[in-house]
Scaffold this active site. Sequence first.
Site, mmCIF file in Angstrom:
data_model
loop_
_atom_site.group_PDB
_atom_site.id
_atom_site.type_symbol
_atom_site.label_atom_id
_atom_site.label_comp_id
_atom_site.label_asym_id
_atom_site.label_seq_id
_atom_site.Cartn_x
_atom_site.Cartn_y
_atom_site.Cartn_z
ATOM 1 N N PHE A 186 0.820 -1.225 0.000
ATOM 2 C CA PHE A 186 0.000 0.000 0.000
ATOM 3 C C PHE A 186 0.845 1.262 0.000
ATOM 4 O O PHE A 186 0.357 2.326 -0.377
ATOM 5 C CB PHE A 186 -0.946 0.015 1.227
ATOM 6 C CG PHE A 186 -0.278 0.456 2.506
ATOM 7 C CD1 PHE A 186 -0.116 1.806 2.794
ATOM 8 C CD2 PHE A 186 0.212 -0.465 3.429
ATOM 9 C CE1 PHE A 186 0.522 2.222 3.964
ATOM 10 C CE2 PHE A 186 0.838 -0.064 4.591
ATOM 11 C CZ PHE A 186 0.988 1.290 4.858
ATOM 12 N N LYS A 193 -1.297 -7.315 -9.087
ATOM 13 C CA LYS A 193 -2.241 -7.376 -7.964
ATOM 14 C C LYS A 193 -1.792 -6.301 -6.986
ATOM 15 O O LYS A 193 -0.934 -6.513 -6.140
ATOM 16 C CB LYS A 193 -2.203 -8.768 -7.316
ATOM 17 C CG LYS A 193 -3.469 -9.184 -6.584
ATOM 18 C CD LYS A 193 -3.896 -8.266 -5.458
ATOM 19 C CE LYS A 193 -3.092 -8.401 -4.208
ATOM 20 N NZ LYS A 193 -3.419 -7.351 -3.202
ATOM 21 N N GLU A 209 -4.959 -3.714 -2.001
ATOM 22 C CA GLU A 209 -6.406 -3.459 -2.000
ATOM 23 C C GLU A 209 -6.757 -2.207 -1.204
ATOM 24 O O GLU A 209 -7.891 -1.750 -1.214
ATOM 25 C CB GLU A 209 -7.164 -4.678 -1.457
ATOM 26 C CG GLU A 209 -6.914 -5.025 0.007
ATOM 27 C CD GLU A 209 -5.649 -5.869 0.258
ATOM 28 O OE1 GLU A 209 -4.656 -5.689 -0.474
ATOM 29 O OE2 GLU A 209 -5.665 -6.668 1.203
ATOM 30 N N SER A 229 5.481 -6.839 3.376
ATOM 31 C CA SER A 229 6.059 -7.126 4.694
ATOM 32 C C SER A 229 6.824 -8.454 4.662
ATOM 33 O O SER A 229 6.567 -9.317 3.816
ATOM 34 C CB SER A 229 4.951 -7.169 5.737
ATOM 35 O OG SER A 229 4.025 -8.181 5.393
ATOM 36 N N CYS A 247 9.512 1.815 3.404
ATOM 37 C CA CYS A 247 10.418 0.714 3.756
ATOM 38 C C CYS A 247 11.837 1.219 3.922
ATOM 39 O O CYS A 247 12.679 0.524 4.464
ATOM 40 C CB CYS A 247 10.373 -0.373 2.698
ATOM 41 S SG CYS A 247 11.081 0.181 1.156
ATOM 42 N N GLU A 290 9.228 -3.876 13.216
ATOM 43 C CA GLU A 290 9.073 -2.811 12.224
ATOM 44 C C GLU A 290 7.794 -2.062 12.592
ATOM 45 O O GLU A 290 6.688 -2.599 12.447
ATOM 46 C CB GLU A 290 8.944 -3.391 10.810
ATOM 47 C CG GLU A 290 8.798 -2.299 9.765
ATOM 48 C CD GLU A 290 8.542 -2.795 8.345
ATOM 49 O OE1 GLU A 290 7.868 -3.816 8.179
ATOM 50 O OE2 GLU A 290 9.007 -2.115 7.411
HETATM 51 P P1 NAD Z 1 1.658 -6.519 3.133
HETATM 52 O O1 NAD Z 1 2.714 -7.558 3.187
HETATM 53 O O2 NAD Z 1 0.580 -6.555 4.154
HETATM 54 O O3 NAD Z 1 0.918 -6.552 1.706
HETATM 55 C C1 NAD Z 1 1.645 -6.568 0.504
HETATM 56 C C2 NAD Z 1 0.812 -7.277 -0.555
HETATM 57 O O4 NAD Z 1 0.585 -8.615 -0.137
HETATM 58 C C3 NAD Z 1 -0.552 -6.650 -0.793
HETATM 59 O O5 NAD Z 1 -0.828 -6.663 -2.173
HETATM 60 C C4 NAD Z 1 -1.492 -7.557 -0.018
HETATM 61 O O6 NAD Z 1 -2.769 -7.630 -0.588
HETATM 62 C C5 NAD Z 1 -0.802 -8.902 -0.089
HETATM 63 N N1 NAD Z 1 -1.060 -9.724 1.108
HETATM 64 C C6 NAD Z 1 -1.285 -9.288 2.373
HETATM 65 N N2 NAD Z 1 -1.476 -10.332 3.199
HETATM 66 C C7 NAD Z 1 -1.362 -11.452 2.451
HETATM 67 C C8 NAD Z 1 -1.452 -12.846 2.750
HETATM 68 N N3 NAD Z 1 -1.702 -13.287 3.976
HETATM 69 N N4 NAD Z 1 -1.281 -13.720 1.740
HETATM 70 C C9 NAD Z 1 -1.032 -13.291 0.491
HETATM 71 N N5 NAD Z 1 -0.936 -11.975 0.155
HETATM 72 C C10 NAD Z 1 -1.101 -11.067 1.125
HETATM 73 O O7 NAD Z 1 2.417 -5.104 3.148
HETATM 74 P P2 NAD Z 1 1.770 -3.656 3.205
HETATM 75 O O8 NAD Z 1 1.227 -3.432 4.571
HETATM 76 O O9 NAD Z 1 0.905 -3.409 2.042
HETATM 77 O O10 NAD Z 1 3.076 -2.764 2.994
HETATM 78 C C11 NAD Z 1 3.933 -2.410 4.032
HETATM 79 C C12 NAD Z 1 5.096 -3.370 4.151
HETATM 80 O O11 NAD Z 1 5.798 -3.437 2.910
HETATM 81 C C13 NAD Z 1 6.155 -2.934 5.162
HETATM 82 O O12 NAD Z 1 6.604 -4.068 5.860
HETATM 83 C C14 NAD Z 1 7.253 -2.339 4.312
HETATM 84 O O13 NAD Z 1 8.538 -2.343 4.907
HETATM 85 C C15 NAD Z 1 7.197 -3.232 3.135
HETATM 86 N N6 NAD Z 1 7.786 -2.600 1.963
HETATM 87 C C16 NAD Z 1 8.992 -3.053 1.541
HETATM 88 C C17 NAD Z 1 9.598 -2.467 0.464
HETATM 89 C C18 NAD Z 1 10.913 -2.942 -0.032
HETATM 90 O O14 NAD Z 1 11.278 -2.537 -1.109
HETATM 91 N N7 NAD Z 1 11.637 -3.799 0.674
HETATM 92 C C19 NAD Z 1 8.969 -1.401 -0.200
HETATM 93 C C20 NAD Z 1 7.728 -0.972 0.242
HETATM 94 C C21 NAD Z 1 7.149 -1.589 1.335
#
Ligand code: NAD
Length: 494
Positions: A149, A173, A176, A226, A281, A379
Amino acid sequence: MNQIHHWVGGQAVPGTSGRTGPVYDPARGEQVAEVALASADEVATAVATAKAALPEWRATGLSRRAEVMFRLRDLVDANRKEIASRISAEHGKVLSDALGEVARGLENIEFACGIPALLKGGYSEQAATGVDVYQLRQPLGVVAGITPFNFPGMVPMWMFANALACGNTFVLKPSEKDPSAPLFVAELLAQAGLPAGCFNVVNGDKVAVDALLEHPDVAAVSFVGSTPIAKYIYETGTANGKRVQALGGAKNHMLVLPDADLDMAADAAVSAAYGSAGERCMAISVVLAVESVADELVAKITERIPAIKVGPGSEPDNEMGPLISAEARDRVAGYVSGAADEGATVVVDGTVGAPTDGFFLNPSLLDDVRPGMKAYDDEIFGPVLGVTRVATYDEGVELINRNPYGNGTAIFTRDGGAARRFQNEVEVGMVGINVPIPVPVSYYSFGGWKASLFGDTHMYGPEGVSFYTRSKVVTSRWPDPATSAVDLGFPENR
Ligand code: NAD
């Protein structure tokens, strides 16, 4: 209620699963739209559409593919404000920050404009007598991107620009929580001349993600999010035979040595900790202050915090917007309210005084944060900066290297020798020297180490081109009766 659809085959397609998710305006705390959540069947339709578009796109000439990227570059450039305002409306980040996100995403499209040069292979004439050897880089097929997000505009661009330019077709994808910006970019891709079906967006949650991970026609998956989900994506995707790069979470430390310019260090710490409400991140979440300058540095950070303007992202003067959801706000506030019990010192308590009509928090500053405290170990992903006091450079580096994450880090010093030693010793993928958020430019690649990345290639830039292509090496000889003979020995290169 505004309905947010999928984008398949070059057009918006309403969801058919009967499942939807809420999209909020985080600055008001109100739901503004409903996004369709795809079923496995809807994902299968998007993959089939991308697969059907593949033969024509893969066969499209390199200069024509580059031309689409050049047109997209101009369209994104002309629509910076529109994309940024969609990001700001659903994510909450202030407009100036969202414009920065668009600019850093656009860099990746500009990089992909050079695809004819990037896909050049090698050619060795006369590797053996009458035998030439050369290398091709070919697209993988249908590839998927799953994005977080916090960068709904930029992170999809990290992926699809190279993936499409390399001749793949794409299923995105997006998160959401804020899907409107990538859907708008899908329209721009169509305007740029990308054939229908080459770029598809399925909105959804775990159901859609799992359907992509299990689909036999998805050749590769790029993920950003994450750490627990990144690990799951990597393990599941690779178990299903896919190429996977999965970027995870972070806990980025900024080491401040006694010889640093402390005003510059304080400016950098405040900017990098509280920008985008800490939902980056590459945000700095821990300042490692060498003890002899720690009091002065904490004082300088503290005096800067009240000047930060917190409020809706749409108002031009504001510098920090709300968090993404009420749940995120409450979770982050919990780290601040629990910090004193863990033994930290709450220098600035951002849980009080923030606007109450959205998902806002004010910036918080915690001092005397140590490993073993939740405020250090987790985090937090919010506007909370922790200060950990260290006796020496060595203790600081040891803490960074012991941390399970390894996304970004920074050192603040005037000592070139110390900086050089740091870049050599630190076990982190992206390093800043007096630069707090060292996100690489698009002609390098982005990636952390340890629990911040699962997979072998970093994202975008040259490693992105490697990720989205397979190498093929051809050894060729043309009929020459003079050199043709039966020979059962293993060919030697003579
Ligand atoms: P998230 O892991 O909750 O979601 C990321 C994606 O995974 C979304 O599209 C979501 O719909 C999907 N998702 C969520 N739960 C899932 C599950 N149980 N099974 C399958 N798919 C699932 O992350 P977020 O809250 O959207 O974003 C924040 C996180 O992203 C932070 O931890 C941040 O550090 C990390 N991030 C990392 C980078 C990087 O380049 N390393 C960049 C941006 C964000």
